[in-house]
Design a protein around this motif. Structure first.
Motif, PDB file in Angstrom:
ATOM      1  N   THR A   1       0.859  -1.183   0.000  1.00 46.22           N
ATOM      2  CA  THR A   1       0.000   0.000   0.000  1.00 46.22           C
ATOM      3  C   THR A   1       0.900   1.238   0.000  1.00 46.22           C
ATOM      4  O   THR A   1       2.111   1.135   0.194  1.00 46.22           O
ATOM      5  N   PRO A   2       0.335   2.429  -0.203  1.00 43.43           N
ATOM      6  CA  PRO A   2       1.153   3.641  -0.110  1.00 43.43           C
ATOM      7  C   PRO A   2       1.829   3.812   1.246  1.00 43.43           C
ATOM      8  O   PRO A   2       2.833   4.527   1.355  1.00 43.43           O
ATOM      9  N   ASP A   3       1.303   3.125   2.278  1.00 46.17           N
ATOM     10  CA  ASP A   3       1.874   3.209   3.622  1.00 46.17           C
ATOM     11  C   ASP A   3       2.713   1.999   3.984  1.00 46.17           C
ATOM     12  O   ASP A   3       3.064   1.805   5.148  1.00 46.17           O
ATOM     13  N   GLY A   4       3.047   1.169   3.005  1.00 41.38           N
ATOM     14  CA  GLY A   4       3.849  -0.015   3.265  1.00 41.38           C
ATOM     15  C   GLY A   4       3.030  -1.290   3.193  1.00 41.38           C
ATOM     16  O   GLY A   4       1.802  -1.263   3.001  1.00 41.38           O
ATOM     17  N   PRO A   5       3.669  -2.460   3.337  1.00 41.20           N
ATOM     18  CA  PRO A   5       2.956  -3.739   3.249  1.00 41.20           C
ATOM     19  C   PRO A   5       1.937  -3.896   4.362  1.00 41.20           C
ATOM     20  O   PRO A   5       2.165  -3.493   5.497  1.00 41.20           O
ATOM     21  N   ARG A   6       0.799  -4.492   4.005  1.00 36.92           N
ATOM     22  CA  ARG A   6      -0.242  -4.806   4.973  1.00 36.92           C
ATOM     23  C   ARG A   6      -0.663  -6.258   4.787  1.00 36.92           C
ATOM     24  O   ARG A   6      -0.703  -6.764   3.668  1.00 36.92           O
ATOM     25  N   LEU A   7      -0.967  -6.923   5.889  1.00 37.99           N
ATOM     26  CA  LEU A   7      -1.481  -8.279   5.804  1.00 37.99           C
ATOM     27  C   LEU A   7      -2.864  -8.285   5.172  1.00 37.99           C
ATOM     28  O   LEU A   7      -3.676  -7.378   5.405  1.00 37.99           O
TER      29      LEU A   7
ATOM     30  N   PRO B   1       7.532  -3.332  -5.093  1.00 40.45           N
ATOM     31  CA  PRO B   1       7.877  -1.939  -5.371  1.00 40.45           C
ATOM     32  C   PRO B   1       6.688  -1.023  -5.644  1.00 40.45           C
ATOM     33  O   PRO B   1       6.816   0.195  -5.575  1.00 40.45           O
ATOM     34  N   VAL B   2       5.513  -1.617  -5.949  1.00 35.09           N
ATOM     35  CA  VAL B   2       4.369  -0.809  -6.379  1.00 35.09           C
ATOM     36  C   VAL B   2       3.139  -1.186  -5.552  1.00 35.09           C
ATOM     37  O   VAL B   2       2.908  -2.359  -5.274  1.00 35.09           O
ATOM     38  N   ALA B   3       2.349  -0.188  -5.177  1.00 36.25           N
ATOM     39  CA  ALA B   3       1.105  -0.447  -4.443  1.00 36.25           C
ATOM     40  C   ALA B   3       0.195  -1.352  -5.266  1.00 36.25           C
ATOM     41  O   ALA B   3       0.077  -1.221  -6.481  1.00 36.25           O
ATOM     42  N   GLY B   4      -0.445  -2.299  -4.570  1.00 39.73           N
ATOM     43  CA  GLY B   4      -1.341  -3.243  -5.240  1.00 39.73           C
ATOM     44  C   GLY B   4      -0.724  -4.596  -5.485  1.00 39.73           C
ATOM     45  O   GLY B   4      -1.444  -5.576  -5.693  1.00 39.73           O
TER      46      GLY B   4
ATOM     47  N   PRO C   1       5.488 -13.822  -9.140  1.00 44.42           N
ATOM     48  CA  PRO C   1       4.206 -13.405  -9.721  1.00 44.42           C
ATOM     49  C   PRO C   1       3.687 -12.149  -9.027  1.00 44.42           C
ATOM     50  O   PRO C   1       3.677 -12.090  -7.793  1.00 44.42           O
ATOM     51  N   PRO C   2       3.255 -11.142  -9.765  1.00 50.58           N
ATOM     52  CA  PRO C   2       2.922  -9.849  -9.155  1.00 50.58           C
ATOM     53  C   PRO C   2       1.754  -9.888  -8.175  1.00 50.58           C
ATOM     54  O   PRO C   2       1.695  -9.063  -7.264  1.00 50.58           O
ATOM     55  N   LEU C   3       0.844 -10.846  -8.347  1.00 54.62           N
ATOM     56  CA  LEU C   3      -0.312 -10.911  -7.451  1.00 54.62           C
ATOM     57  C   LEU C   3      -0.344 -12.201  -6.646  1.00 54.62           C
ATOM     58  O   LEU C   3      -1.369 -12.560  -6.079  1.00 54.62           O
ATOM     59  N   GLY C   4       0.789 -12.912  -6.593  1.00 55.24           N
ATOM     60  CA  GLY C   4       0.840 -14.162  -5.852  1.00 55.24           C
ATOM     61  C   GLY C   4       0.224 -15.310  -6.631  1.00 55.24           C
ATOM     62  O   GLY C   4      -0.160 -15.158  -7.803  1.00 55.24           O
TER      63      GLY C   4
END
Length: 329
Positions: free
Chosen positions: A145-151, A182-185, A223-226
């Motif tokens: 996220t823009p604020d860093g990784p979130r579970l 490196p990118v949000a999402g 993979p970008p989305l797991g």
């Protein structure tokens, strides 16, 4: 809508996978993998024959010890160890100590020579095989996220998701090293529990070789989305962790390899199942056509065998598995 939302239960994906696969009445405590998806073991007896060749190589390297171990981690229905045990030459079979490791109860027709247990035995001398085991070790999922990784949190009954708090510091360090976002999402499956599980296997290996075979991806091509997904009755289904299906995610085998080295492995080979099985003699080469004239039955048997081998080494299928092999002296 508010009434429905109030019924949702938000837990981490790791908790949800643990509950769905191994909790009371969990998928793997009541189901056999062979009933839901095709594995290398079920595809052809050629896989067990290749494992037997590998076991023979390990046996030779160890100087043919008085007791030679074969340990199958995540054994399912015990098919691999049963096939290897029955195909082993008499001299090896007399020394062979076969262990199947699985949380499910043993099948009723299990060979009486197979030890069925929940844990990898300590001090193993020989070969440990973990075929499609690491992908079923529960992991958390993180989203940038823009604020860093979130579970990512999930409701086990519906599969609906929402974001929670940040991962713990060890998982944040794992992300930074093994799966940068490196990118949000973008999403990642946090593989630290798998690293720890594999390190535990290496720690319990006294002398010999440990092999993990699984769908995998390298650090420079995650993979970008797991890869989180579900399987049921031979089909890919939505990953809803309600216990009705297998929940799986591909494995960062390179991270597992590093964990294995920290646990004492002195050598590491990271390759594909295609290459590993070709090195063990599986080629998938079709028999010569003139054999159909001189020995029609033999030709048909050889043709069937070549098809089975081809499936095991197909780079777009089972041959695309990652193979991690680590040795201890």
């Amino acid at each position: 809508m508010e009434l429905i939302a109030s019924r949702l239960v938000w837990i981490t994906w790791r908790e949800a996978m643990q509950q769905a696969l191994y909790g009371e009445g969990g998928f793997y405590l009541r189901e056999r993998p062979s009933g839901h998806f095709r594995t290398s073991v079920g595809a052809s007896p050629a896989f067990a024959e290749a494992v037997l060749r590998l076991l023979a190589e390990v046996d030779e390297a160890l100087g043919r010890p008085a007791a030679l171990d074969l340990v199958d981690v995540g054994s399912g229905d015990g098919a691999l160890v049963t096939q290897v045990l029955r195909a082993a030459p008499p001299e090896m079979a007399e020394r062979l100590r076969v262990t199947a490791v699985d949380l499910s109860p043993p099948p009723a027709d299990l060979d009486e020579r197979v030890i069925w247990t929940c844990d990898v035995p300590a001090g193993t001398t020989g070969l440990v095989v973990a075929n499609e085991w690491l992908d079923n070790i529960p992991v958390d999922v993180a989203e940038q996220t823009p604020d860093g990784p979130r579970l990512v949190l999930v409701d086990p009954e519906t599969g609906r998701e929402r974001l929670g708090g940040p991962p713990e510091d060890p998982d944040l360090r794992w992300l930074e090293r093994w799966w940068p976002l490196p990118v949000a999402g973008l999403r990642a499956e946090l593989g630290r529990p798998r690293d720890e599980a594999w390190a535990g296997v290496i720690d319990r290996l006294g002398h010999g070789l440990a092999v993990a075979a699984d769908y995998a991806h390298p650090v420079d091509n995650r993979p970008p989305l797991g890869t989180l997904t579900g399987y049921r009755d031979g089909a890919c289904v939505a990953a809803i962790p309600d216990g009705s299906c297998d929940i799986t995610a591909h494995v960062a085998l390179d991270a597992c390899a590093a964990a294995g080295e920290r646990a004492g492995a002195i050598s590491t080979t990271l390759t594909t199942q295609r290459q590993a099985l070709r090195d063990l003699g599986l080629t998938g080469v079709r028999p010569p056509l003139d054999l159909a004239t001189t020995d029609p039955s033999g030709y048909l048997r050889a043709l069937a065998r070549s098809g089975q081998e081809a499936e095991l080494i197909d780079p777009a299928g089972l041959g695309g598995f990652g193979w991690l092999a680590q040795r201890k002296p």
